[in-house]
Design a protein around this motif. Sequence first.
Motif, mmCIF file in Angstrom:
data_model
loop_
_atom_site.group_PDB
_atom_site.id
_atom_site.type_symbol
_atom_site.label_atom_id
_atom_site.label_comp_id
_atom_site.label_asym_id
_atom_site.label_seq_id
_atom_site.Cartn_x
_atom_site.Cartn_y
_atom_site.Cartn_z
ATOM 1 N N ASN A 159 36.723 51.486 42.922
ATOM 2 C CA ASN A 159 38.005 51.278 43.583
ATOM 3 C C ASN A 159 38.533 49.888 43.213
ATOM 4 N N PRO A 160 39.807 49.768 42.844
ATOM 5 C CA PRO A 160 40.338 48.463 42.417
ATOM 6 C C PRO A 160 40.163 47.339 43.454
ATOM 7 N N LEU A 161 40.352 47.636 44.734
ATOM 8 C CA LEU A 161 40.191 46.602 45.756
ATOM 9 C C LEU A 161 38.722 46.196 45.869
ATOM 10 N N ARG A 162 37.824 47.184 45.897
ATOM 11 C CA ARG A 162 36.402 46.853 45.996
ATOM 12 C C ARG A 162 35.938 46.086 44.757
ATOM 13 N N TRP A 163 36.457 46.451 43.591
ATOM 14 C CA TRP A 163 36.098 45.741 42.359
ATOM 15 C C TRP A 163 36.548 44.276 42.441
ATOM 16 N N SER A 164 37.756 44.021 42.944
ATOM 17 C CA SER A 164 38.225 42.632 43.047
ATOM 18 C C SER A 164 37.398 41.850 44.071
ATOM 19 N N ILE A 165 36.985 42.507 45.141
ATOM 20 C CA ILE A 165 36.118 41.852 46.130
ATOM 21 C C ILE A 165 34.776 41.515 45.499
ATOM 22 N N TYR A 166 34.212 42.441 44.723
ATOM 23 C CA TYR A 166 32.920 42.214 44.082
ATOM 24 C C TYR A 166 33.002 41.034 43.116
ATOM 25 N N GLN A 167 34.095 40.954 42.363
ATOM 26 C CA GLN A 167 34.301 39.824 41.456
ATOM 27 C C GLN A 167 34.396 38.506 42.231
#
Length: 127
Positions: free
Chosen positions: A41-49
């Motif tokens: 998910n784009p939001l989860r990916w940005s949070i992970y980064q």
Amino acid sequence: MSDAATPPGPEGAVTNVTPSAAPSAGGKGLDPAKAFAALGNPLRWSIYQMLADGRAMSASEVAAVVKRDFDGVSKHLRLMRSAGVLASKRGEDRRLELYHIPETIRRADGVADLGFCVIRLPVGGGR
């Protein structure tokens, strides 16, 4: 497959994903489908980064940075924790849950070893 670095991709893109030689302690037991679904998910990916540098953040801190509502962000963080790609600990006042990439997965800043692959994440960007 070699572990040679690939040319940098677009901002926020995975720049290098390689199979792990052997599963690490952090990746042991991770289901690849659940892990990739959690990070897909784009939001989860940005949070992970955002957490790739080793910081621990509460759901309200993450929500403020990504400019989303607390409830939605909290749900995304819990989903990533249940997939095993994030862990959480209680804050000093015990009311806050602080989410972070476990040290068993985060080999170094920006390097996440999920056991079945290694992901190199961009590190930098402030809170």
